[in-house]
Design a protein around this motif. Structure first.
Motif, PDB file in Angstrom:
ATOM      1  N   PHE A 276       1.179  -1.319   0.093  1.00  0.00           N
ATOM      2  CA  PHE A 276       0.178  -0.082  -0.099  1.00  0.00           C
ATOM      3  C   PHE A 276       0.950   1.433   0.104  1.00  0.00           C
ATOM      4  O   PHE A 276       1.940   1.336   0.826  1.00  0.00           O
ATOM      5  CB  PHE A 276      -0.808   0.118   1.381  1.00  0.00           C
ATOM      6  N   MET A 277       0.530   2.120  -0.690  1.00  0.00           N
ATOM      7  CA  MET A 277       1.231   3.263  -0.949  1.00  0.00           C
ATOM      8  C   MET A 277       0.529   4.433  -0.513  1.00  0.00           C
ATOM      9  O   MET A 277      -0.640   4.788  -0.716  1.00  0.00           O
ATOM     10  CB  MET A 277       1.868   3.691  -2.656  1.00  0.00           C
TER      11      MET A 277
ATOM     12  N   ARG B 298       5.573   8.273  -1.210  1.00  0.00           N
ATOM     13  CA  ARG B 298       6.667   8.522  -0.388  1.00  0.00           C
ATOM     14  C   ARG B 298       6.731   7.506   0.760  1.00  0.00           C
ATOM     15  O   ARG B 298       7.704   7.367   1.433  1.00  0.00           O
ATOM     16  CB  ARG B 298       6.726  10.082   0.144  1.00  0.00           C
ATOM     17  N   SER B 299       5.695   6.759   1.152  1.00  0.00           N
ATOM     18  CA  SER B 299       5.757   5.908   2.156  1.00  0.00           C
ATOM     19  C   SER B 299       4.782   4.730   1.704  1.00  0.00           C
ATOM     20  O   SER B 299       4.024   4.935   0.823  1.00  0.00           O
ATOM     21  CB  SER B 299       5.251   6.398   3.596  1.00  0.00           C
ATOM     22  N   GLU B 300       5.202   3.498   2.330  1.00  0.00           N
ATOM     23  CA  GLU B 300       4.513   2.320   2.022  1.00  0.00           C
ATOM     24  C   GLU B 300       4.399   1.255   3.084  1.00  0.00           C
ATOM     25  O   GLU B 300       5.069   1.368   3.934  1.00  0.00           O
ATOM     26  CB  GLU B 300       5.169   1.746   0.911  1.00  0.00           C
ATOM     27  N   TYR B 301       3.437   0.597   2.783  1.00  0.00           N
ATOM     28  CA  TYR B 301       3.114  -0.707   3.759  1.00  0.00           C
ATOM     29  C   TYR B 301       2.754  -1.859   3.114  1.00  0.00           C
ATOM     30  O   TYR B 301       2.022  -1.878   2.465  1.00  0.00           O
ATOM     31  CB  TYR B 301       2.106  -0.126   4.836  1.00  0.00           C
ATOM     32  N   THR B 302       3.427  -3.026   3.779  1.00  0.00           N
ATOM     33  CA  THR B 302       3.195  -4.238   3.215  1.00  0.00           C
ATOM     34  C   THR B 302       2.966  -5.418   4.212  1.00  0.00           C
ATOM     35  O   THR B 302       3.971  -5.990   4.811  1.00  0.00           O
ATOM     36  CB  THR B 302       4.401  -4.843   2.324  1.00  0.00           C
ATOM     37  N   PRO B 303       1.544  -5.529   4.412  1.00  0.00           N
ATOM     38  CA  PRO B 303       1.458  -6.616   5.561  1.00  0.00           C
ATOM     39  C   PRO B 303       1.469  -7.930   5.132  1.00  0.00           C
ATOM     40  O   PRO B 303       1.417  -8.077   3.800  1.00  0.00           O
ATOM     41  CB  PRO B 303      -0.261  -6.392   5.780  1.00  0.00           C
ATOM     42  N   HIS B 304       1.894  -8.987   5.849  1.00  0.00           N
ATOM     43  CA  HIS B 304       2.329 -10.211   5.427  1.00  0.00           C
ATOM     44  C   HIS B 304       1.378 -11.232   6.127  1.00  0.00           C
ATOM     45  O   HIS B 304       1.138 -11.175   7.354  1.00  0.00           O
ATOM     46  CB  HIS B 304       3.559 -10.549   5.815  1.00  0.00           C
ATOM     47  N   ASN B 305       0.982 -12.421   5.426  1.00  0.00           N
ATOM     48  CA  ASN B 305       0.062 -13.330   6.139  1.00  0.00           C
ATOM     49  C   ASN B 305       0.932 -14.229   6.747  1.00  0.00           C
ATOM     50  O   ASN B 305       2.303 -14.366   6.550  1.00  0.00           O
ATOM     51  CB  ASN B 305      -0.549 -13.942   5.287  1.00  0.00           C
TER      52      ASN B 305
ATOM     53  N   PHE C  86     -10.464   0.959   3.496  1.00  0.00           N
ATOM     54  CA  PHE C  86     -11.690   1.168   2.756  1.00  0.00           C
ATOM     55  C   PHE C  86     -12.405   1.963   3.712  1.00  0.00           C
ATOM     56  O   PHE C  86     -13.346   2.932   3.427  1.00  0.00           O
ATOM     57  CB  PHE C  86     -12.313  -0.284   2.235  1.00  0.00           C
ATOM     58  N   LEU C  87     -12.500   1.596   5.019  1.00  0.00           N
ATOM     59  CA  LEU C  87     -13.434   2.263   5.825  1.00  0.00           C
ATOM     60  C   LEU C  87     -12.777   3.474   6.350  1.00  0.00           C
ATOM     61  O   LEU C  87     -13.671   4.482   6.664  1.00  0.00           O
ATOM     62  CB  LEU C  87     -13.697   1.269   7.080  1.00  0.00           C
ATOM     63  N   GLY C  88     -11.597   3.660   6.213  1.00  0.00           N
ATOM     64  CA  GLY C  88     -11.201   5.032   6.949  1.00  0.00           C
ATOM     65  C   GLY C  88     -10.598   4.590   8.112  1.00  0.00           C
ATOM     66  O   GLY C  88     -11.126   4.005   8.996  1.00  0.00           O
ATOM     67  N   GLU C  89      -9.320   5.012   8.241  1.00  0.00           N
ATOM     68  CA  GLU C  89      -8.598   4.636   9.488  1.00  0.00           C
ATOM     69  C   GLU C  89      -9.193   5.104  10.712  1.00  0.00           C
ATOM     70  O   GLU C  89      -8.956   4.388  11.934  1.00  0.00           O
ATOM     71  CB  GLU C  89      -7.020   5.092   9.376  1.00  0.00           C
ATOM     72  N   GLY C  90      -9.885   6.187  10.716  1.00  0.00           N
ATOM     73  CA  GLY C  90     -10.591   6.717  12.047  1.00  0.00           C
ATOM     74  C   GLY C  90     -11.875   5.803  12.442  1.00  0.00           C
ATOM     75  O   GLY C  90     -12.055   5.736  13.460  1.00  0.00           O
TER      76      GLY C  90
ATOM     77  N   VAL D  65      -3.440   4.257  11.943  1.00  0.00           N
ATOM     78  CA  VAL D  65      -2.557   3.899  10.944  1.00  0.00           C
ATOM     79  C   VAL D  65      -2.788   2.667  10.163  1.00  0.00           C
ATOM     80  O   VAL D  65      -3.720   1.936  10.761  1.00  0.00           O
ATOM     81  CB  VAL D  65      -1.127   3.551  11.636  1.00  0.00           C
ATOM     82  N   PRO D  66      -2.338   2.131   9.283  1.00  0.00           N
ATOM     83  CA  PRO D  66      -2.805   0.936   8.432  1.00  0.00           C
ATOM     84  C   PRO D  66      -2.680  -0.186   9.266  1.00  0.00           C
ATOM     85  O   PRO D  66      -3.512  -1.131   9.140  1.00  0.00           O
ATOM     86  CB  PRO D  66      -2.113   0.924   7.224  1.00  0.00           C
TER      87      PRO D  66
END
Length: 370
Positions: A76-77, A82-89, A119-123, A141-142
């Motif tokens: 996810f960008m 400028r920042s990214e997040y890659t969750p792992h199973n 999708f829902l929004g982090e809040g 945060v994600p």
């Protein structure tokens, strides 16, 4: 249960979901050696035990147990790249295809959870957690979808109690009444009945949480409660959670909720396989013994829900040719209307509309009294 030479610690809280009464509380393995109460004082990452709260929020925002998204390694960008997040199973296994929310919860798919959260929004999850009685601060945060903000064991037991009782607010009650030396009541706890969740959606969420013990939801991996199924004597709704340093199991029957955390006080990684299984085994052992003299009560489906047979892989109505059919609970009006065509015999009247599966009184129909 825990090896005597292990330094791993545990915290346990059990509550009556109807009134919030705390019926058992364990703050650690040895009070003399360490009086620190891990059940009410420690703030630890809940891992995937946060997902039922996330998916309840999703149900309120139009998702259903049959909502599908793709499970695959995803980066996810943010901030214009400028920042990214890659969750792992776990074990880096992915379906490489669409999966339903019911299966995503049963297999604890992290990619599905993060996609839902964003999708829902982090809040949304932050606000929903507050409704569930979580008092610690949540970071928008994600990774919050995967339980990276710390919580207390007693707050998580309380949160699951709200699901277990059908959506009514409860607070952990340690003192019911105080009397003076004359026997006069100077304090008495009076619960305020307040509905904080939609009963039909709490019921749907409970049914989804029974899925971690249902092999019909096996997919690219086994359901996360598979090692406990043979030891269970009654239906449970539950969710496990794992981080590098924390292991959780939280679940309930209509009569009792319990939350178990295990880990090292100094946040040392949990590396031994046996130590990773402590929370699940302690939870089930406690629940079975605590309820030994209690009837195996069914989870009652709330008004405004319907149950239909679906194909667990597609989430669509199960057709005659579907090899697996699972009775699944939905809020009325949100159940799937389309039949699964993945298993039709193309040589034998593909155009014919499959007949609706006859009800056979399977396990989940018996559990929900349908």
């Amino acid at each position: 249960m825990i090896a005597s030479d292990s330094e791993i610690q545990a915290g346990i809280v059990a509550m009556d979901p109807k009134n919030g009464h705390v019926v058992a509380l364990v703050g650690g393995r040895n009070y003399v050696e360490s009086p620190f109460n891990r059940a009410v004082q420690a703030v630890r990452q809940p891992g995937s035990t946060m997902k039922p709260i996330l998916y309840y929020a999703a149900l309120e925002n139009g998702f259903t147990p049959s909502s599908t998204m793709k499970s695959q390694l995803t980066t996810f960008m943010f901030d214009d790249g400028r920042s990214e997040y890659t969750p792992h199973n776990f074990n880096n296994k992915y379906a490489e295809d669409d999966i339903t929310m019911a299966q995503a919860l049963a297999l604890s798919d992290n990619v599905y959870a993060v996609k839902t959260h964003l999708f829902l929004g982090e809040g949304t999850l932050v606000e929903t957690a507050k409704r569930f009685g979580i008092k610690t601060d949540m970071d928008e945060v994600p990774s919050l979808a995967l339980g990276t903000s710390g919580v207390r064991v007693i707050d998580m037991a309380n949160a699951y109690s709200i699901l277990a009782n059908g959506g009514k607010k409860v607070d952990p009650v340690l003192i019911k009444r105080v009397e003076n030396h004359k026997g006069e009541v100077i304090y008495e706890y009076n619960a305020k009945k307040e509905e904080v969740l939609k009963p039909e959606l709490a019921s749907v969420m409970t049914h989804m949480m029974t899925g971690i013990f249902d092999k019909k939801l096996n997919g690219y991996s086994s359901v996360t409660g598979s090692t406990l199924i043979k030891k269970m004597t009654r239906p449970y709704a539950a969710k496990s959670g794992t981080t590098e340093t924390d292991s959780w199991m939280i679940g309930y029957t209509p009569q009792l909720v319990s939350a178990v955390w295990t880990g090292y006080d100094k946040g040392k990684p949990i590396e031994l396989t046996v130590e990773k299984s402590y929370a699940k085994n302690i939870w089930l052992d406690f629940m079975e013994k605590a309820l030994d003299d209690e009837p195996a009560k069914k989870f009652k489906a709330a008004k405004g829900t319907v149950a239909v047979y679906v194909d667990p892989a597609s989430g669509k109505l199960a057709a005659d040719g579907c090899p697996v059919k699972r009775l699944t609970l939905f809020a009325a009006g949100t159940e799937p209307a389309e039949y699964c065509t993945d298993h039709l015999d193309h040589e034998n009247h593909k155009e014919e509309q499959p007949k609706k599966e006859k009800e056979k009184k399977p396990l989940y129909k018996r559990i929900f009294g349908l």
